[in-house]
Write a protein that holds these residues in place. Structure first.
Motif: not given
Length: 209
Positions: A206, A204, A20-21, A16-17
């Protein structure tokens, strides 16, 4: 594409991160591990191993491991580079990612799954049942303490885990450090470099998904 997620589990959070990044908007379906939805017949037609995360591509390819999902998305969307640009950088990112998984992720999982009542007979992820082994929980705790030492030593030398900017290795390490709370472990009080690194990533967007 369809991303099969679980909002409470560490491995889906890593993917997921990463998504998002990359700034990607991928259709998401949440699978509750707490409710055992990953063991359902419906989900196991998607991933017979009953693990998360899963990415199903537009071409119908099913990717079930973080490294595979990340490599696929990095190849499609190379900016920003989260797995290195040059051969040297790519090697360093994958090396540190492997170190973080082996020395951090696996020991934390070992400690949790071999001690928590919720994982009785579920000591190993997947479709098969496995009994807990208390000695493995103790070993997992000891190895996690060593992981925090390793991370602090590295971050005293480098701003990020692998390169001079956020990469896949940082995402994995960050998620594992956060998830260590389930075995009642936190960043040690004197680990100032790790704390500073963690605070930078936690800020961040994310990290808040």
């Amino acid at each position: 594409m369809i991303f099969y997620d679980c909002s409470t589990a560490p491995n889906p959070r890593r993917a997921r991160m990463f998504i998002a990044e990359k700034g990607l908007n991928i259709e998401k379906r949440d699978i509750s591990i707490a409710k055992g939805e990953q063991m359902s017949e419906e989900f196991r037609t998607i991933n017979p191993q009953a693990t998360l995360p899963v990415l199903v591509t537009d071409d119908g390819l099913t990717l079930t491991e973080n490294l595979g999902i990340s490599a696929y998305l990095e190849a499609l969307h190379p900016e920003p580079p989260l797995m290195g640009r040059t051969p040297e950088e790519k090697g360093q990112v994958l090396m540190w990612h492997a170190i973080v998984e082996a020395q951090g992720g696996l020991p934390i999982a070992e400690a949790l799954r071999n001690s928590h009542p919720a994982f009785a007979h579920r000591a190993i992820p997947g479709p098969e049942n496995h009994a807990q082994i208390p000695e493995l929980a103790e070993r997992g705790l000891a190895r996690t303490r060593k992981f925090f030492d390793l991370l602090e030593a590295r971050l005293q030398q480098n701003t990020f885990v692998a390169l001079d900017h956020l990469t896949l290795a940082d995402i994995a390490a960050f998620v594992f450090v956060d998830f260590a709370r389930v075995i009642k472990m936190r960043i040690p009080e004197g680990s100032m470099a790790t704390r500073a690194w963690h605070d930078r990533i936690a800020a961040r967007p994310s990290a808040r998904l």
